[in-house]
Design an enzyme around this catalytic site. Structure first.
Site, PDB file in Angstrom:
ATOM      1  N   GLY A  60       0.825  -1.204   0.000  1.00 53.49           N
ATOM      2  CA  GLY A  60       0.000   0.000   0.000  1.00 53.49           C
ATOM      3  C   GLY A  60       0.854   1.247   0.000  1.00 53.49           C
ATOM      4  O   GLY A  60       2.070   1.197   0.188  1.00 53.49           O
ATOM      5  N   MET A  62       1.099   3.863   2.140  1.00 44.28           N
ATOM      6  CA  MET A  62       1.820   4.167   3.376  1.00 44.28           C
ATOM      7  C   MET A  62       2.878   3.119   3.652  1.00 44.28           C
ATOM      8  O   MET A  62       3.980   3.442   4.127  1.00 44.28           O
ATOM      9  CB  MET A  62       0.855   4.265   4.564  1.00 44.28           C
ATOM     10  N   PRO A 173      -3.087   9.132  15.724  1.00 45.18           N
ATOM     11  CA  PRO A 173      -3.721   9.314  14.423  1.00 45.18           C
ATOM     12  C   PRO A 173      -2.871  10.154  13.475  1.00 45.18           C
ATOM     13  O   PRO A 173      -3.174  10.257  12.291  1.00 45.18           O
ATOM     14  CB  PRO A 173      -5.028  10.046  14.770  1.00 45.18           C
ATOM     15  N   MET A 175       1.277  10.897  12.501  1.00 46.49           N
ATOM     16  CA  MET A 175       2.679  10.533  12.689  1.00 46.49           C
ATOM     17  C   MET A 175       3.651  11.595  12.189  1.00 46.49           C
ATOM     18  O   MET A 175       4.848  11.484  12.402  1.00 46.49           O
ATOM     19  CB  MET A 175       2.972   9.207  11.970  1.00 46.49           C
ATOM     20  N   HIS A 208      -8.425  14.977   1.659  1.00 43.05           N
ATOM     21  CA  HIS A 208      -7.529  13.826   1.587  1.00 43.05           C
ATOM     22  C   HIS A 208      -7.822  13.062   0.298  1.00 43.05           C
ATOM     23  O   HIS A 208      -8.863  13.264  -0.334  1.00 43.05           O
ATOM     24  CB  HIS A 208      -7.736  12.888   2.781  1.00 43.05           C
ATOM     25  N   LYS A 212      -9.449   7.745   1.445  1.00 45.45           N
ATOM     26  CA  LYS A 212      -9.594   7.920   2.896  1.00 45.45           C
ATOM     27  C   LYS A 212     -11.062   8.108   3.217  1.00 45.45           C
ATOM     28  O   LYS A 212     -11.674   9.112   2.861  1.00 45.45           O
ATOM     29  CB  LYS A 212      -8.773   9.113   3.395  1.00 45.45           C
TER      30      LYS A 212
END
Length: 325
Positions: A60, A62, A173, A175, A208, A212
């Site tokens: 994916g 991320m 939620p 980073m 986003h 999302k």
């Protein structure tokens, strides 16, 4: 004559953090599949040598960003990944390494085997909101510390699961270190000046990538701070922008980042509409989150090694620890 004051305060006014401009290494991401998967990494830096890391979503967006950041930081990628039943048995190439995918039916057993071989391993979770709680329960059942970057799910249940298991975890939620620093400042203001914005009207817009599904966890955290500051706001009133055309024309998202961005705007207006405040932070790409994730991994591995009394942390804890890369 009535004086009208318009005060605009923007964290990053019309400034974007271009997180993915650096080209990926040749052969780093050769094959892409579905996003719900896990991959094991191993640190090879001198201060964290031998610490195995399991990162969610090796195929994916991320997952790729985290693997790229981990590879740049000298982390060693081990050949195992968890994904969907359809992906089970498939081998993907990530950063020049072959990684075998294990489906849900063998997930717990595979995790237990990996943990038996690497008792100081850490899992990083970037899945979907619906998978948060089941994944956390699996990590806790096996006894593996984890970093949870996925938003959504039942957060109360998530924290209770971790508390009951006594497992070490970083749950956040958000980073991105710089965005987290902004959140820290917001929380400090809310604690020191409760009710300062009583009566003000709040408008929230967040954009986003179309994939999302939920309201950003960062937006929820910022809104919670404004509520402590006296603002009345219903979370259902957040304006979610997911249409690519609106994102380009109305929000100003660069077309090359339509598949990976986070643009947030919080607009406050006084009861008589003579004063307004605006807070804005725009992020293009995913590297800001990936770099923060690597810091969270290093932070958590040290807490586990030191057998720290506190077990559950967030990214503000990571920032306050200092020693950022």
């Amino acid at each position: 004559m009535t004086a009208v004051a318009h005060i605009s305060f923007g964290l990053l006014p019309k400034v974007t953090l271009l997180g993915d401009r650096t080209p990926a290494k040749a052969g780093c991401f050769l094959r892409r599949r579905r996003s719900s998967s896990l991959v094991v990494l191993s640190m090879s830096t001198s201060s964290n040598s031998g610490v195995p890391i399991m990162v969610n979503s090796c195929s994916g967006n991320m997952g790729k960003a985290v693997i790229k950041a981990a590879d740049s930081a000298g982390l060693q990628i081990l050949p195992i990944s968890f994904g969907s039943e359809e992906e089970s048995g498939h081998v993907v190439e990530v950063c020049g390494r072959s990684i075998e995918i294990h489906g849900p039916s063998t997930r717990e057993a595979a995790l237990a085997t990996a943990y038996n071989e690497h008792p100081n391993m850490i899992v990083v979770d970037y899945t979907i909101p619906g998978a948060v709680n089941d994944n956390a329960e699996t990590y806790c059942k096996v006894g593996v510390p984890f970093v949870m970057g996925t938003t959504g799910g039942d957060r109360d249940r998530l924290y209770k699961t971790v508390e009951d298991s006594k497992i070490y975890a970083v749950i956040s939620p958000q980073m991105g270190k710089q965005v987290v620093a902004f959140l820290d400042a917001m929380e400090t203001m809310a604690e020191r000046s409760p009710g300062a914005f009583s009566g003000y009207k709040l408008q929230v817009m967040e954009s986003h990538q179309a994939g999302k599904l939920d309201v950003s966890g960062t937006a929820k955290a910022v809104i919670a701070c404004f509520q402590k500051l006296g603002v009345s706001f219903d979370m259902n009133d957040v304006q979610l922008i997911r249409d690519p055309n609106q994102q380009v024309e109305m929000v100003g998202v660069p077309e090359e980042y339509l598949t990976g961005h986070a643009f947030h705007m919080y607009h406050l207006t006084s009861p008589d509409e003579t004063v307004s405040f605006e807070f804005q932070h725009n992020v293009c790409g995913r590297s800001i989150y990936a770099e923060g994730t690597v810091d969270a991994i290093i932070f958590l591995s040290k807490k586990v090694m030191l057998k720290a009394e506190k077990r559950i942390y967030n990214m503000i804890d990571v920032l306050r620890e200092g020693n950022m890369r």
